[in-house]
Each structure stands twice: as C-alpha cells, then as structure tokens.
Design a protein around this motif. Structure first.
Motif, PDB file in Angstrom:
ATOM      1  N   ALA A  56      -0.314  -5.969   5.506  1.00 37.66           N
ATOM      2  CA  ALA A  56       0.272  -5.504   4.246  1.00 37.66           C
ATOM      3  C   ALA A  56       1.442  -6.422   3.898  1.00 37.66           C
ATOM      4  O   ALA A  56       2.025  -7.056   4.777  1.00 37.66           O
ATOM      5  CB  ALA A  56       0.761  -4.069   4.399  1.00 37.66           C
ATOM      6  N   TYR A  57       1.775  -6.471   2.624  1.00 39.15           N
ATOM      7  CA  TYR A  57       2.864  -7.335   2.151  1.00 39.15           C
ATOM      8  C   TYR A  57       4.019  -6.434   1.737  1.00 39.15           C
ATOM      9  O   TYR A  57       3.788  -5.400   1.110  1.00 39.15           O
ATOM     10  CB  TYR A  57       2.333  -8.149   0.962  1.00 39.15           C
ATOM     11  CG  TYR A  57       3.225  -9.259   0.489  1.00 39.15           C
ATOM     12  CD1 TYR A  57       3.168 -10.522   1.076  1.00 39.15           C
ATOM     13  CD2 TYR A  57       4.111  -9.066  -0.574  1.00 39.15           C
ATOM     14  CE1 TYR A  57       3.970 -11.555   0.625  1.00 39.15           C
ATOM     15  CE2 TYR A  57       4.921 -10.101  -1.030  1.00 39.15           C
ATOM     16  CZ  TYR A  57       4.846 -11.350  -0.430  1.00 39.15           C
ATOM     17  OH  TYR A  57       5.635 -12.372  -0.871  1.00 39.15           O
ATOM     18  N   PRO A  58       5.261  -6.786   2.075  1.00 37.66           N
ATOM     19  CA  PRO A  58       6.365  -5.843   1.812  1.00 37.66           C
ATOM     20  C   PRO A  58       6.731  -5.672   0.336  1.00 37.66           C
ATOM     21  O   PRO A  58       7.135  -4.587  -0.073  1.00 37.66           O
ATOM     22  CB  PRO A  58       7.540  -6.460   2.588  1.00 37.66           C
ATOM     23  CG  PRO A  58       7.201  -7.902   2.751  1.00 37.66           C
ATOM     24  CD  PRO A  58       5.703  -7.978   2.821  1.00 37.66           C
ATOM     25  N   CYS A  62       3.798   3.521  13.675  1.00 33.18           N
ATOM     26  CA  CYS A  62       4.028   2.342  14.503  1.00 33.18           C
ATOM     27  C   CYS A  62       4.014   1.134  13.572  1.00 33.18           C
ATOM     28  O   CYS A  62       3.029   0.900  12.872  1.00 33.18           O
ATOM     29  CB  CYS A  62       2.911   2.220  15.541  1.00 33.18           C
ATOM     30  SG  CYS A  62       2.911   0.641  16.399  1.00 33.18           S
ATOM     31  N   LEU A  63       5.115   0.394  13.548  1.00 34.44           N
ATOM     32  CA  LEU A  63       5.208  -0.774  12.663  1.00 34.44           C
ATOM     33  C   LEU A  63       5.055  -2.066  13.460  1.00 34.44           C
ATOM     34  O   LEU A  63       5.786  -2.306  14.416  1.00 34.44           O
ATOM     35  CB  LEU A  63       6.561  -0.790  11.943  1.00 34.44           C
ATOM     36  CG  LEU A  63       6.706   0.132  10.737  1.00 34.44           C
ATOM     37  CD1 LEU A  63       8.119   0.043  10.177  1.00 34.44           C
ATOM     38  CD2 LEU A  63       5.695  -0.188   9.641  1.00 34.44           C
ATOM     39  N   TYR A  70      -0.216   3.569  11.842  1.00 34.91           N
ATOM     40  CA  TYR A  70      -0.070   2.165  12.257  1.00 34.91           C
ATOM     41  C   TYR A  70      -0.092   1.297  11.010  1.00 34.91           C
ATOM     42  O   TYR A  70      -0.941   1.467  10.148  1.00 34.91           O
ATOM     43  CB  TYR A  70      -1.251   1.805  13.162  1.00 34.91           C
ATOM     44  CG  TYR A  70      -1.251   0.383  13.702  1.00 34.91           C
ATOM     45  CD1 TYR A  70      -0.773   0.106  14.979  1.00 34.91           C
ATOM     46  CD2 TYR A  70      -1.760  -0.677  12.954  1.00 34.91           C
ATOM     47  CE1 TYR A  70      -0.799  -1.193  15.486  1.00 34.91           C
ATOM     48  CE2 TYR A  70      -1.775  -1.973  13.449  1.00 34.91           C
ATOM     49  CZ  TYR A  70      -1.297  -2.222  14.716  1.00 34.91           C
ATOM     50  OH  TYR A  70      -1.325  -3.507  15.219  1.00 34.91           O
ATOM     51  N   LEU A  71       0.851   0.377  10.938  1.00 36.06           N
ATOM     52  CA  LEU A  71       0.869  -0.538   9.801  1.00 36.06           C
ATOM     53  C   LEU A  71       1.290  -1.926  10.282  1.00 36.06           C
ATOM     54  O   LEU A  71       2.350  -2.080  10.891  1.00 36.06           O
ATOM     55  CB  LEU A  71       1.851  -0.044   8.732  1.00 36.06           C
ATOM     56  CG  LEU A  71       1.949  -0.890   7.467  1.00 36.06           C
ATOM     57  CD1 LEU A  71       0.640  -0.893   6.684  1.00 36.06           C
ATOM     58  CD2 LEU A  71       3.099  -0.410   6.586  1.00 36.06           C
ATOM     59  N   ALA A  82      12.475   3.530   4.450  1.00 40.48           N
ATOM     60  CA  ALA A  82      11.709   4.452   3.591  1.00 40.48           C
ATOM     61  C   ALA A  82      10.357   4.799   4.226  1.00 40.48           C
ATOM     62  O   ALA A  82       9.908   5.946   4.175  1.00 40.48           O
ATOM     63  CB  ALA A  82      11.499   3.812   2.221  1.00 40.48           C
ATOM     64  N   ILE A  83       9.723   3.803   4.836  1.00 39.08           N
ATOM     65  CA  ILE A  83       8.424   4.038   5.490  1.00 39.08           C
ATOM     66  C   ILE A  83       8.596   5.033   6.636  1.00 39.08           C
ATOM     67  O   ILE A  83       7.830   5.988   6.777  1.00 39.08           O
ATOM     68  CB  ILE A  83       7.821   2.707   6.005  1.00 39.08           C
ATOM     69  CG1 ILE A  83       7.313   1.863   4.828  1.00 39.08           C
ATOM     70  CG2 ILE A  83       6.678   2.963   6.992  1.00 39.08           C
ATOM     71  CD1 ILE A  83       6.886   0.435   5.200  1.00 39.08           C
TER      72      ILE A  83
END
Length: 440
Positions: free
Chosen positions: A231-233, A293-294, A253-254, A284-285
């Motif tokens: 993913a793109y921030p 889990c990042l 999970y990301l 925020a996430i």
C-alpha cells in the motif's frame, strides 16, 4: 539434441524476482498446459528441452542474478542439452535491445505484458476463459492474487513503471472469480498483491475501490486469510481498515513501504509524503485498528543521504515501532529521475547503514515477540523441516516475516490451522506448543 519428431516438448519456467513475477509464471504455465504443452516450474529433473527465464530487473543484484541465469541456460543450449531458451519479464522488457546483442544465444525476448506472443512460439492460443486457472508454484494452501498491473507513481528511485507500465486495475468480478477458483483448488490464504494497492479502481471505477474489493473477496466461502501487500501512504483509503476490522478472514496486516523518514530524503525520492504525515497516518491506522501488524520497507544509501538522515530514520523506527521491517540498499537505475543524481554513498557504506538500521529494528522485534509468550495464536502450518513443523500467525506473511516453530505430539497436516501457545521468543521467530482442542 533431441529430435522433435520423437519427443514432445517439455517447458521449464524459471522465475526470478517478486511475487508478481511468480503469478505471471503461473498464468503462463496454466496457458501452456491448457494448450496441451508439458510444463513444469523450476524443474529439478532436467528432462525438459525448452526453458523460459522470467526475469527481474528491479535492482542491480536482481539484474545480475537474471543475467547469470540466462547465461547458464544458453550454455546448456550450446552443449546440446536444450533446444530453445526464451526470456520474459522485467529485465527483458527494460533492456531487450542491449541484451539481444549481448546474448545472441537466446531464441526470443518478451516483455512483461507479452504472454500471447510467448504462446505463439508454441503455436498455442491465449485462452481467455482460463480465468484464474494457473499452475501454482506455491504450496497448495496459499497463493498470490494480483489485482492490478503497473504503477502511476513517480518515485525517483523506481524503475518499475518503465518495465510494467502505468496502473491498470483488474475488474472486480475477475479478481473475485480468480479467488473462487483458487479456493476450489485448496487455497486457504490469499496474498493480495499490486505495485500499489490503494490505487485500485481509480482507472476503472473513477474512485478507490480496495475496500469494496476486500468485502467481496471476504465473502468467498472457504477463504480463511486475506493479506494485503504494498500500500502507498499518500491518500491512504481509511475505509480499508473498517473492512479489515469487520471481517474475520482479512488479516490484521498491512504492508506499506515508506522508504525513508527524513524529509530531505522523502522529497528527493518524490514520495509525496512528509515524516509528519506518515507518523499521523501510522497513528490513525493504529487508532482505527489497534490489533494491526504494520510492515514497511526502507531504502538506505540514496544519493545525498547523510548520517543525520540515517539517525532520523532510526529515530522514526524507535518512535513508531513497526512490527516488521525490510531494507534495501539503493540501486542507481537508468532512466529513473534519481539517475541524474550522483550515487555518492559507497556500496560498503550502504550495507553498513542498512545493518545499523536493522539492529534498531531487531530490538523492537524482540520486544514485540517477548510480549507474545504465554499467548495462544491461530497458526497456519506451512512446512516440516528437520522434524519440526513451521507455521505463521496472521501477522506474518510468507518468506518475509517471522515464523512459528511448533512442537506437536501428533502429526500435523501442511495447510491446516492450529492453535499454538507461544513458549519462546527470538529476534524474528517464535516457538510454541500445539494446544489441543477439548472435545467438550
């Protein structure tokens, strides 16, 4: 060399690089098989007469591996052990003209989007009805699912748009149908992949549709885990987190590559985000989904990177405590906008900085793993190695993240979900014992 009249062709596909390449190879395999052509992936028996090398052209190391693999196959052809060597994928798309001159022993070169042209070499037709029908090269319980091609971002270090073109979303119905097909074949976990997940749908539906796509995938019966990669921030669609929280089979999970944390570097990399914006997004996430889990990926050694920038990146890791981190050293790529900058950090220094940054992450990872001791997790059994079963929690993707070493008195089935109580923690792995369900 074998006589074509006596023996039927057998094709071996060798895949290098990322999971997106792996999917391309699997789709090609499925097409060849549907055309009644014998095909294998990474054949160990050497009983094939044609090789297709699906190359990676992402960074120097990957390019070197691709070229060495091509040269090995051409050498086998020169010795009469192969009839044909074809090359496809990113390296071929990017450097075809140069490579044709340098390695004349290759019979044909194909770009990333030229699957029908490869099939023509076998007098085979591209079968559009084979939606999602592919020969899996992964274990049967998990698979990658590509939802788009290409990328519209203009990050200064990245050559991927040069090799894979601009962003093209796959229609939602097609993605869901592919997922159904995979589940029918025994797949329990799907890794949703794209160069840039959050852009999904903008071209087809004029708005970001990742959340809706996830809802529809989540409805596929028998699909137990859905995992998000890349993913793109910038302009991250927060509704994705609502779906993740509501649906049990979407992993918390990301994977969101941030690349750096120093504003100087982010600007030079053309990342469209500042450190402050990224920190706000991470906060925020986690507020929306505390259980998430990042995972992130970083680059060190970009032109002009100072030791101060490295310290800032380490500080960013300490403050934001990512669960998983991967790191690349910068690779100076032709035709990217960073290519005009002086590649002024020596290779050895790039590696030293990468190790320095990862030593910070190692401590964070160990602390997070120690917190898991005594807790019970749902674990997917991936394999058995040296008499031990090895699996993953929902917080771990295959090959890049932590593994759980499972002690079990009974034999486990590869691809089954089990409950495991964590007993030991290490920097990047966990150990645990099987928790037997009670019969009551």
């Amino acid at each position: 060399m074998r006589s074509k009249t006596l023996n039927k062709d057998k094709v071996n596909i060798i895949t290098l690089g990322c999971s997106k390449n792996l999917v391309d190879s699997e789709v090609l395999s499925g097409q060849l098989k549907a055309n009644e052509i014998d095909v294998v992936h990474e054949n160990k028996h050497h009983d094939h007469n044609i090789v297709i090398v699906n190359t990676c052209g992402f960074i120097d190391k990957a390019k070197e591996e691709s070229i060495n693999t091509i040269l090995e196959q051409v050498d086998l052809k020169d010795k009469g052990k192969l009839d044909k060597v074809y090359v496809s994928g990113c390296l071929s798309a990017r450097y075809k003209d140069v490579l044709e001159e340098e390695i004349p022993g290759v019979d044909a070169w194909f770009g990333t989007m030229e699957l029908p042209l490869i099939l023509q070499k076998f007098n085979a037709d591209y079968k559009t009805e084979l939606l999602g029908e592919r020969l899996l090269s992964t274990p049967t319980h998990y698979a990658y699912l590509k939802i788009s091609e290409g990328c519209n971002r203009t990050c200064s270090f990245c050559a991927i748009p040069l090799m894979r073109g601009t962003h093209i979303s796959k229609p939602m119905e097609q993605v869901v149908e592919e997922a159904r097909t995979l589940v029918k074949r025994g797949v329990k976990e799907i890794m949703v992949i794209a160069q840039e997940l959050t852009y999904y749908g903008l071209d087809l539906y004029k708005e970001r549709k990742l959340a809706e796509l996830l809802s529809r995938l989540s409805d596929v019966e028998g699909l137990e885990w859905i995992r998000l990669h890349y993913a793109y921030p910038n302009k991250f669609p927060m509704d994705v987190l609502d779906v993740m929280r509501e649906r049990k089979n979407i992993c918390n999970y990301l994977d969101m590559p941030l690349q750096h944390a120093s504003n100087n570097m982010l600007k030079a990399m053309k990342r469209q985000s500042t450190r402050e914006e990224m920190e706000q997004l991470v906060k925020a996430i986690r507020e929306k989904n505390p259980d998430i889990c990042l995972r992130t990926t970083l680059i060190t050694g970009f032109p002009g990177e100072t030791l101060e920038d490295v310290e800032e990146l380490k500080d960013f890791l300490v403050k934001n405590e990512f669960d998983r981190v991967g790191i690349f050293t910068y690779s100076h790529e032709e035709n990217t906008s960073a290519y005009g900058l002086e590649d002024n950090v020596p290779e050895e220094e790039k590696r030293r900085r990468a190790e320095d940054i990862m030593s910070v992450q190692q401590e964070i990872s160990l602390d997070k793993n120690l917190e898991k001791i005594g807790k019970v997790f749902k674990v997917l059994v991936d394999k058995k190695e040296a008499g031990k079963y090895i699996g993953r929690t929902e917080y771990d993707s295959v090959e890049v993240d932590n593994e759980v070493i499972i002690s079990s008195r009974r034999p486990l089935v590869i691809g089954e979900f089990v409950q495991v109580k964590i007993t030991h923690a290490y920097d990047y792995d966990l150990e645990g014992v099987l928790v037997e369900r009670s019969n009551h």
